[in-house]
Design a protein around this motif. Structure first.
Motif, PDB file in Angstrom:
ATOM      1  N   LEU A 278       0.808  -1.219   0.000  1.00 15.04           N
ATOM      2  CA  LEU A 278       0.000   0.000   0.000  1.00 15.04           C
ATOM      3  C   LEU A 278       0.843   1.273   0.000  1.00 15.04           C
ATOM      4  CD1 LEU A 278      -2.621  -1.073   2.694  1.00 15.04           C
ATOM      5  CD2 LEU A 278      -2.766  -1.349   0.208  1.00 15.04           C
ATOM      6  N   VAL A 279       0.553   2.148  -0.961  1.00 13.42           N
ATOM      7  CA  VAL A 279       1.030   3.523  -0.882  1.00 13.42           C
ATOM      8  C   VAL A 279       0.010   4.272  -0.030  1.00 13.42           C
ATOM      9  CG1 VAL A 279       1.533   5.635  -2.159  1.00 13.42           C
ATOM     10  CG2 VAL A 279       2.142   3.398  -3.132  1.00 13.42           C
TER      11      VAL A 279
ATOM     12  N   GLU B  38      -8.068  17.615  -0.834  1.00 15.54           N
ATOM     13  CA  GLU B  38      -6.748  17.823  -1.418  1.00 15.54           C
ATOM     14  C   GLU B  38      -5.726  16.898  -0.770  1.00 15.54           C
ATOM     15  OE1 GLU B  38      -5.307  21.785  -0.691  1.00 15.54           O
ATOM     16  OE2 GLU B  38      -5.465  21.594   1.484  1.00 15.54           O
ATOM     17  N   LEU B  39      -4.727  16.561  -1.557  1.00 17.77           N
ATOM     18  CA  LEU B  39      -3.625  15.740  -1.041  1.00 17.77           C
ATOM     19  C   LEU B  39      -2.764  16.582  -0.112  1.00 17.77           C
ATOM     20  CD1 LEU B  39      -1.891  13.124  -1.078  1.00 17.77           C
ATOM     21  CD2 LEU B  39      -0.649  14.159  -2.998  1.00 17.77           C
ATOM     22  N   VAL B  40      -2.478  16.047   1.049  1.00 19.31           N
ATOM     23  CA  VAL B  40      -1.572  16.707   1.993  1.00 19.31           C
ATOM     24  C   VAL B  40      -0.176  16.095   1.871  1.00 19.31           C
ATOM     25  CG1 VAL B  40      -1.097  17.125   4.437  1.00 19.31           C
ATOM     26  CG2 VAL B  40      -3.466  17.187   3.589  1.00 19.31           C
ATOM     27  N   ALA B  41      -0.102  14.770   1.924  1.00 22.91           N
ATOM     28  CA  ALA B  41       1.182  14.080   1.847  1.00 22.91           C
ATOM     29  C   ALA B  41       0.939  12.618   1.524  1.00 22.91           C
ATOM     30  CB  ALA B  41       1.941  14.196   3.177  1.00 22.91           C
ATOM     31  N   ASP B  42       1.921  11.997   0.888  1.00 18.77           N
ATOM     32  CA  ASP B  42       1.855  10.560   0.726  1.00 18.77           C
ATOM     33  C   ASP B  42       3.245   9.963   0.887  1.00 18.77           C
ATOM     34  OD1 ASP B  42       1.246  10.583  -2.893  1.00 18.77           O
ATOM     35  OD2 ASP B  42       3.076  10.940  -1.746  1.00 18.77           O
ATOM     36  N   ILE B  43       3.264   8.637   1.050  1.00 22.17           N
ATOM     37  CA  ILE B  43       4.508   7.935   1.335  1.00 22.17           C
ATOM     38  C   ILE B  43       4.463   6.596   0.628  1.00 22.17           C
ATOM     39  CG2 ILE B  43       3.549   7.050   3.521  1.00 22.17           C
ATOM     40  CD1 ILE B  43       6.444   7.303   4.663  1.00 22.17           C
ATOM     41  N   SER B  44       5.581   6.238   0.008  1.00 24.99           N
ATOM     42  CA  SER B  44       5.652   4.986  -0.741  1.00 24.99           C
ATOM     43  C   SER B  44       5.584   3.791   0.200  1.00 24.99           C
ATOM     44  CB  SER B  44       6.934   4.955  -1.570  1.00 24.99           C
ATOM     45  OG  SER B  44       8.069   5.066  -0.738  1.00 24.99           O
ATOM     46  N   ASN B  45       5.443   2.609  -0.389  1.00 26.57           N
ATOM     47  CA  ASN B  45       5.121   1.434   0.414  1.00 26.57           C
ATOM     48  C   ASN B  45       6.213   1.048   1.412  1.00 26.57           C
ATOM     49  OD1 ASN B  45       6.486   0.859  -1.983  1.00 26.57           O
ATOM     50  ND2 ASN B  45       5.827  -1.257  -2.007  1.00 26.57           N
TER      51      ASN B  45
ATOM     52  N   ALA C 193      -5.423   4.689   1.087  1.00 22.99           N
ATOM     53  CA  ALA C 193      -4.538   3.574   0.740  1.00 22.99           C
ATOM     54  C   ALA C 193      -4.694   3.243  -0.733  1.00 22.99           C
ATOM     55  CB  ALA C 193      -4.866   2.357   1.594  1.00 22.99           C
ATOM     56  N   ARG C 194      -3.574   3.152  -1.435  1.00 30.03           N
ATOM     57  CA  ARG C 194      -3.587   2.769  -2.843  1.00 30.03           C
ATOM     58  C   ARG C 194      -2.813   1.466  -2.995  1.00 30.03           C
ATOM     59  NH1 ARG C 194      -0.660   7.245  -5.532  1.00 30.03           N
ATOM     60  NH2 ARG C 194      -0.180   8.051  -3.460  1.00 30.03           N
ATOM     61  N   ASP C 195      -3.511   0.442  -3.431  1.00 30.16           N
ATOM     62  CA  ASP C 195      -2.903  -0.877  -3.577  1.00 30.16           C
ATOM     63  C   ASP C 195      -2.082  -0.921  -4.864  1.00 30.16           C
ATOM     64  OD1 ASP C 195      -2.559  -3.721  -4.207  1.00 30.16           O
ATOM     65  OD2 ASP C 195      -3.973  -4.064  -2.579  1.00 30.16           O
ATOM     66  N   ARG C 196      -0.814  -1.254  -4.744  1.00 29.26           N
ATOM     67  CA  ARG C 196       0.070  -1.218  -5.915  1.00 29.26           C
ATOM     68  C   ARG C 196      -0.239  -2.347  -6.892  1.00 29.26           C
ATOM     69  NH1 ARG C 196       6.230   0.075  -5.091  1.00 29.26           N
ATOM     70  NH2 ARG C 196       5.878   0.540  -7.271  1.00 29.26           N
ATOM     71  N   LEU C 197      -0.885  -3.394  -6.423  1.00 31.11           N
ATOM     72  CA  LEU C 197      -1.206  -4.499  -7.323  1.00 31.11           C
ATOM     73  C   LEU C 197      -2.579  -4.319  -7.977  1.00 31.11           C
ATOM     74  CD1 LEU C 197       0.066  -7.713  -5.500  1.00 31.11           C
ATOM     75  CD2 LEU C 197       1.075  -6.511  -7.429  1.00 31.11           C
ATOM     76  N   THR C 198      -3.588  -4.025  -7.181  1.00 33.72           N
ATOM     77  CA  THR C 198      -4.957  -3.956  -7.701  1.00 33.72           C
ATOM     78  C   THR C 198      -5.349  -2.557  -8.164  1.00 33.72           C
ATOM     79  OG1 THR C 198      -5.941  -3.455  -5.548  1.00 33.72           O
ATOM     80  CG2 THR C 198      -5.603  -5.785  -6.092  1.00 33.72           C
ATOM     81  N   ARG C 199      -4.574  -1.560  -7.790  1.00 35.32           N
ATOM     82  CA  ARG C 199      -4.838  -0.140  -8.073  1.00 35.32           C
ATOM     83  C   ARG C 199      -6.066   0.381  -7.333  1.00 35.32           C
ATOM     84  NH1 ARG C 199      -1.184   1.830 -11.936  1.00 35.32           N
ATOM     85  NH2 ARG C 199       0.224   0.113 -12.413  1.00 35.32           N
ATOM     86  N   ARG C 200      -6.612  -0.403  -6.445  1.00 40.62           N
ATOM     87  CA  ARG C 200      -7.795   0.024  -5.706  1.00 40.62           C
ATOM     88  C   ARG C 200      -7.411   1.080  -4.680  1.00 40.62           C
ATOM     89  NH1 ARG C 200     -12.782  -2.419  -3.674  1.00 40.62           N
ATOM     90  NH2 ARG C 200     -13.278  -1.428  -1.679  1.00 40.62           N
TER      91      ARG C 200
END
Length: 118
Positions: free
Chosen positions: A32-33, A46-53, A98-105
């Motif tokens: 999950l990202v 709005e997006l505040v921040a994100d972090i890679s898996n 949460a963004r699933d890197r496999l399913t893109r959900r």
């Protein structure tokens, strides 16, 4: 489907600090990202921040750079947003994403209110 539960919101004075947390379940956390978004009254989310898996890459909105820090603990399936030097314009409902890197959900938490006011 990923279940996300935020905690840690509240009322804080201008210049103060607050940390919000988001616990994830339902998928391997390292797939999950994770991101934090916010939505103020009458405004778009709005997006505040994100972090890679694995936490090697972070991104921040210009409005929070230098004040907010996103981090994650993959052993606890939890992502954090530490907010320093808070301003009244930071008042919003903060949502975990949460963004699933496999399913893109994408999945969302229920949101936690952060209010910055004296």
């Amino acid at each position: 489907q990923v279940q996300l539960v935020e905690s840690g919101g509240g009322l804080v004075q201008p210049g103060g600090s607050l940390t919000v947390s988001c616990a994830a379940s339902g998928r391997p956390f390292t797939l999950l990202v994770m991101g934090w978004f916010r939505q103020a009254d009458g405004k778009q989310r709005e997006l505040v921040a994100d972090i890679s898996n694995f936490g090697s890459t972070t991104n921040y909105a210009d409005s929070v750079k230098g004040r907010f820090t996103v981090s994650r603990d993959n052993s606890k399936n939890t992502v954090y947003l530490q907010m320093n030097n808070l301003k009244p314009e930071d008042t919003a409902v903060y949502y975990c994403n949460a963004r699933d890197r496999l399913t893109r959900r994408q999945d969302w938490g229920q949101g936690t209110q952060v209010t910055v006011s004296s």
